[in-house]
Design an enzyme around this catalytic site. Structure first.
Site, PDB file in Angstrom:
ATOM      1  N   ASP A 136      38.144   6.647  32.805  1.00 54.67           N
ATOM      2  CA  ASP A 136      38.478   8.066  32.956  1.00 54.67           C
ATOM      3  C   ASP A 136      39.932   8.330  32.570  1.00 54.67           C
ATOM      4  OD1 ASP A 136      35.912   8.724  33.997  1.00 54.67           O
ATOM      5  OD2 ASP A 136      36.506   7.622  35.787  1.00 54.67           O
ATOM      6  N   GLU A 162      30.991  -2.069  38.184  1.00 51.63           N
ATOM      7  CA  GLU A 162      31.889  -2.201  37.023  1.00 51.63           C
ATOM      8  C   GLU A 162      33.038  -3.155  37.340  1.00 51.63           C
ATOM      9  OE1 GLU A 162      31.298   2.161  34.910  1.00 51.63           O
ATOM     10  OE2 GLU A 162      32.876   1.922  36.383  1.00 51.63           O
TER      11      GLU A 162
HETATM   12  C1  A5P Z   1      31.411   5.055  35.229  1.00 53.13           C
HETATM   13  O1  A5P Z   1      31.376   4.846  36.609  1.00 53.13           O
HETATM   14  C2  A5P Z   1      32.820   5.196  34.775  1.00 53.13           C
HETATM   15  O2  A5P Z   1      33.719   4.231  35.178  1.00 53.13           O
HETATM   16  C3  A5P Z   1      32.922   5.432  33.283  1.00 53.13           C
HETATM   17  O3  A5P Z   1      33.153   4.271  32.549  1.00 53.13           O
HETATM   18  C4  A5P Z   1      34.013   6.399  33.091  1.00 53.13           C
HETATM   19  O4  A5P Z   1      33.760   7.481  33.967  1.00 53.13           O
HETATM   20  C5  A5P Z   1      34.092   6.909  31.659  1.00 53.13           C
HETATM   21  O5  A5P Z   1      32.946   7.636  31.362  1.00 53.13           O
HETATM   22  P1  A5P Z   1      32.788   8.404  30.003  1.00 53.13           P
HETATM   23  O6  A5P Z   1      32.791   7.375  28.931  1.00 53.13           O
HETATM   24  O7  A5P Z   1      31.468   9.105  30.136  1.00 53.13           O
HETATM   25  O8  A5P Z   1      33.928   9.365  29.897  1.00 53.13           O
END
Ligand code: A5P
Length: 234
Positions: free
Chosen positions: A87, A107
């Protein structure tokens, strides 16, 4: 495909070129990671032999649908690399906020079991200070989550329990809730990391510090590969 998606895809395609036959690969979650999984699926159809370790049920479904063999940390406790989105990515350190998609716990577990964490993103994700645009997602056990929230507020956070589309609390793959904690911005990420880890009821949080090995960032001027000022610790 809109312009932002084209950038996400460009970053994802570059990262997927780092994957070699025989690797155990952590598969991230989110819209950017999903482009990487699509690209990996194409390479698997062309003969690439890998095993993917998904970071969410959503990612597991996508990988299965594309014919990517998947497994778990029970069979493969060490990974060669993980490809995932973020993010926010702090300029210089490449420290991250992750978890807007709700998969931060798996993650982080998968990323820390890997030798390299490759972050893919469009250039809008780069910030000078973490917490500028996104709250830090904090995963809490449902039992007594209000008590944990109170402690997070005492750390200076503006908090909000994350809701799902049905207006009920969002439930993670691990069966927990997420409290989004806004510190806008975060002055001392490492001190905050310690403080969050000490709150009883917190399972994990979305600050990923000293974990990024490379960030592949796509922008209007092309794709850049960034490395952290200090090497990642895994
Ligand atoms: C998922 O839990 C997140 O850590 C994503 O990797 C992060 O929100 C980025 O998402 P986008 O690629 O959809 O922006």
């Amino acid at each position: 495909m809109d312009a932002l998606d084209q950038l996400k895809q460009a970053a994802a395609d570059t990262a997927v070129q780092l994957v070699e036959s025989g690797m155990i690969v952590g598969l991230g979650t989110g819209s950017t990671a999903s482009f990487a999984i699509e690209a990996l699926g194409r390479r698997v159809q062309d003969g690439l032999r890998i095993i993917g370790i998904p970071t969410s049920e959503r990612t597991a479904r996508q990988a299965r649908g594309l014919g990517i063999p998947i497994s778990s940390l029970a069979e493969h406790a060490e990974l060669d690399l993980t490809i995932d989105g973020a993010d926010e990515i702090q300029r210089g350190t490449l420290d991250l906020i992750k978890g807007h998609g709700g998969a931060l716990l798996r993650e982080k577990v998968v990323a820390s079991a890997g030798r390299r964490l490759i972050i893919i993103a469009d250039e809008t994700k780069i910030v000078d200070q973490l917490g500028t645009r996104f709250a830090v997602p904090v995963e809490v056990v449902p039992f007594g989550w209000q008590a944990a929230e109170r402690k997070l507020q005492r750390l200076g956070a503006h908090t909000a329990l994350r809701n799902g589309p049905d207006d009920k609390p969002f439930v993670t793959d691990g069966g927990n809730f997420i409290v989004d904690c806004s510190f806008s911005p975060i002055e001392a990420p490492h001190a905050l990391d310690d403080q969050l880890n000490r709150v009883v009821g917190v399972v994990e949080h979305g600050l990923f510090l000293n974990m990024t090995s490379q960030a592949i960032i796509a922008g209007r001027d092309g794709v850049q590969v960034l490395r952290p000022a200090q090497p990642a610790v895994h």
